[in-house]
Design an enzyme around this catalytic site. Sequence first.
Site, PDB file in Angstrom:
ATOM      1  N   ARG A  30      -0.044  -2.216  -7.004  1.00 59.59           N
ATOM      2  CA  ARG A  30      -0.515  -3.221  -6.071  1.00 59.59           C
ATOM      3  C   ARG A  30      -1.359  -4.285  -6.652  1.00 59.59           C
ATOM      4  O   ARG A  30      -1.462  -5.329  -6.504  1.00 59.59           O
ATOM      5  CB  ARG A  30      -1.247  -2.433  -4.561  1.00 59.59           C
ATOM      6  CG  ARG A  30      -1.670  -3.414  -3.668  1.00 59.59           C
ATOM      7  CD  ARG A  30      -1.959  -2.724  -2.556  1.00 59.59           C
ATOM      8  NE  ARG A  30      -2.883  -3.621  -1.640  1.00 59.59           N
ATOM      9  CZ  ARG A  30      -2.509  -4.255  -0.593  1.00 59.59           C
ATOM     10  NH1 ARG A  30      -1.065  -4.307  -0.303  1.00 59.59           N
ATOM     11  NH2 ARG A  30      -3.281  -4.863   0.276  1.00 59.59           N
ATOM     12  N   HIS A  36      -2.086   2.544  -6.097  1.00 56.09           N
ATOM     13  CA  HIS A  36      -2.686   1.225  -5.783  1.00 56.09           C
ATOM     14  C   HIS A  36      -2.954   0.345  -7.209  1.00 56.09           C
ATOM     15  O   HIS A  36      -2.961  -0.917  -6.957  1.00 56.09           O
ATOM     16  CB  HIS A  36      -4.022   1.555  -5.454  1.00 56.09           C
ATOM     17  CG  HIS A  36      -4.759   0.544  -4.006  1.00 56.09           C
ATOM     18  ND1 HIS A  36      -3.969   0.462  -2.914  1.00 56.09           N
ATOM     19  CD2 HIS A  36      -5.718  -0.280  -4.302  1.00 56.09           C
ATOM     20  CE1 HIS A  36      -4.641  -0.369  -2.195  1.00 56.09           C
ATOM     21  NE2 HIS A  36      -5.596  -0.923  -2.820  1.00 56.09           N
ATOM     22  N   LYS A  53      -2.464  -2.300   7.937  1.00 49.95           N
ATOM     23  CA  LYS A  53      -3.592  -1.948   8.513  1.00 49.95           C
ATOM     24  C   LYS A  53      -3.615  -2.364   9.869  1.00 49.95           C
ATOM     25  O   LYS A  53      -3.308  -3.509  10.043  1.00 49.95           O
ATOM     26  CB  LYS A  53      -4.699  -2.189   7.620  1.00 49.95           C
ATOM     27  CG  LYS A  53      -4.863  -1.283   6.526  1.00 49.95           C
ATOM     28  CD  LYS A  53      -6.313  -1.478   5.797  1.00 49.95           C
ATOM     29  CE  LYS A  53      -6.360  -0.398   4.549  1.00 49.95           C
ATOM     30  NZ  LYS A  53      -7.756  -0.704   4.120  1.00 49.95           N
ATOM     31  N   HIS A  58      -4.368  -8.844   3.631  1.00 53.63           N
ATOM     32  CA  HIS A  58      -5.592  -8.998   3.402  1.00 53.63           C
ATOM     33  C   HIS A  58      -6.338  -9.710   4.749  1.00 53.63           C
ATOM     34  O   HIS A  58      -5.690 -10.917   4.856  1.00 53.63           O
ATOM     35  CB  HIS A  58      -6.321  -9.347   2.352  1.00 53.63           C
ATOM     36  CG  HIS A  58      -6.243  -8.362   1.114  1.00 53.63           C
ATOM     37  ND1 HIS A  58      -6.339  -8.863  -0.143  1.00 53.63           N
ATOM     38  CD2 HIS A  58      -5.843  -7.116   0.969  1.00 53.63           C
ATOM     39  CE1 HIS A  58      -6.196  -7.757  -0.968  1.00 53.63           C
ATOM     40  NE2 HIS A  58      -6.123  -6.690  -0.280  1.00 53.63           N
ATOM     41  N   TYR A  68      -9.055 -10.748  -7.554  1.00 52.92           N
ATOM     42  CA  TYR A  68      -7.991 -10.919  -8.310  1.00 52.92           C
ATOM     43  C   TYR A  68      -8.324 -12.054  -9.389  1.00 52.92           C
ATOM     44  O   TYR A  68      -8.006 -12.333 -10.428  1.00 52.92           O
ATOM     45  CB  TYR A  68      -6.676 -11.034  -7.754  1.00 52.92           C
ATOM     46  CG  TYR A  68      -6.271  -9.748  -7.260  1.00 52.92           C
ATOM     47  CD1 TYR A  68      -6.095  -8.498  -8.095  1.00 52.92           C
ATOM     48  CD2 TYR A  68      -6.331  -9.668  -5.859  1.00 52.92           C
ATOM     49  CE1 TYR A  68      -5.725  -7.376  -7.176  1.00 52.92           C
ATOM     50  CE2 TYR A  68      -5.885  -8.435  -5.198  1.00 52.92           C
ATOM     51  CZ  TYR A  68      -5.823  -7.276  -6.115  1.00 52.92           C
ATOM     52  OH  TYR A  68      -5.638  -6.115  -5.225  1.00 52.92           O
ATOM     53  N   ARG A  87       0.640  -1.161   0.052  1.00 50.30           N
ATOM     54  CA  ARG A  87       0.013  -0.051   0.069  1.00 50.30           C
ATOM     55  C   ARG A  87       1.049   1.289   0.049  1.00 50.30           C
ATOM     56  O   ARG A  87       1.902   1.110   0.613  1.00 50.30           O
ATOM     57  CB  ARG A  87      -0.778  -0.047   1.085  1.00 50.30           C
ATOM     58  CG  ARG A  87      -1.773  -1.084   1.233  1.00 50.30           C
ATOM     59  CD  ARG A  87      -2.407  -0.990   2.692  1.00 50.30           C
ATOM     60  NE  ARG A  87      -3.576  -2.051   2.868  1.00 50.30           N
ATOM     61  CZ  ARG A  87      -3.410  -3.258   3.484  1.00 50.30           C
ATOM     62  NH1 ARG A  87      -2.263  -3.385   4.305  1.00 50.30           N
ATOM     63  NH2 ARG A  87      -4.226  -4.264   3.579  1.00 50.30           N
TER      64      ARG A  87
END
Length: 311
Positions: free
Chosen positions: A258, A255, A184, A281, A290, A160
């Site tokens: 990414r 992004h 995160k 994630h 994806y 990120r």
Amino acid sequence: MCAKVRKLMETDKKKRVNIGYLFQRYLRLERGYSQNTIDAYMRDISKLSEFLHGNGMEVLEARLSDLESFSEWVAKSGVGQRSHARILSGVRSLYHFLVVDGFLEEDPSELLESPSQPRHLPEVLSVEEVDRLIDSIDLDKWEGQRNRAIIEVLFSCGLRVSELVTLRISCLYREERYLRVLGKGGKERLVPISQRAIDEIDSWFVQRDAMVVKPGEEDFVFLNRRGSHLTRTMVLIMIKKYAAMAGLKKTISPHTLRHSFATVMLEGGADLRVIQEMLGHEDISTTEIYTHIDTSMLREEILKHHPRNKA
């Protein structure tokens, strides 16, 4: 107004203030959210409070039917489906907290449904397009080598942009070829890094070592010319500039690199769980988008190359 009623109103007001303060503390300490994310949650919760107060009730009194009415009210206010879903996610987080913290015995938001959303496939770049992006960089300019390293790290590691701008030298293990990334919620993960990305960083460090770095900024990998770490906006502007110079017509951001990382990993045969781990994630469903990109690309290739589809 009698003294008893006034006292009850003051008690309710204190309880509301207390819940708001405790919920913010929960988001910050328990969930590890940034201040921007916390502010967004509190704005969403204020919408719920506005609706409930307009109907003569408090947050602790709401039932599922009240929250469903709130959801309808939000939809009629004209917000987009993504914003609508985000607001309801904030409401669920609030009521989860209220149950955990003992304010409520049951969670009225447990069966609250979010609006169905169309799944938008993100833009991705091919390896050739990433190379065009990198080739558009002028190495004679001060920031040239730094920007080559930035784009290579974003594409090679799938970081990120927030993880890139806070990347520290002490978290870069060049010999072992991996990064320690703070993602995160303050969660750490180890991400492999390509030799090419390491070489670009080493070339940048030759220049970086000659800089005057501001106190407290010494451990950041990427710096601006004033010796401070970069911001997300700086990286966004830089990548958009090079995309225009490279003649790329796609809507590109940090992004995008990414997404491109995850897509080429999947196309190369990587397991979805491995990609999930590398991207950081929490939920595999986030990574599963994806597989849709891969299927979409497969369809395009069939339509383009199969003899039965040729005019």
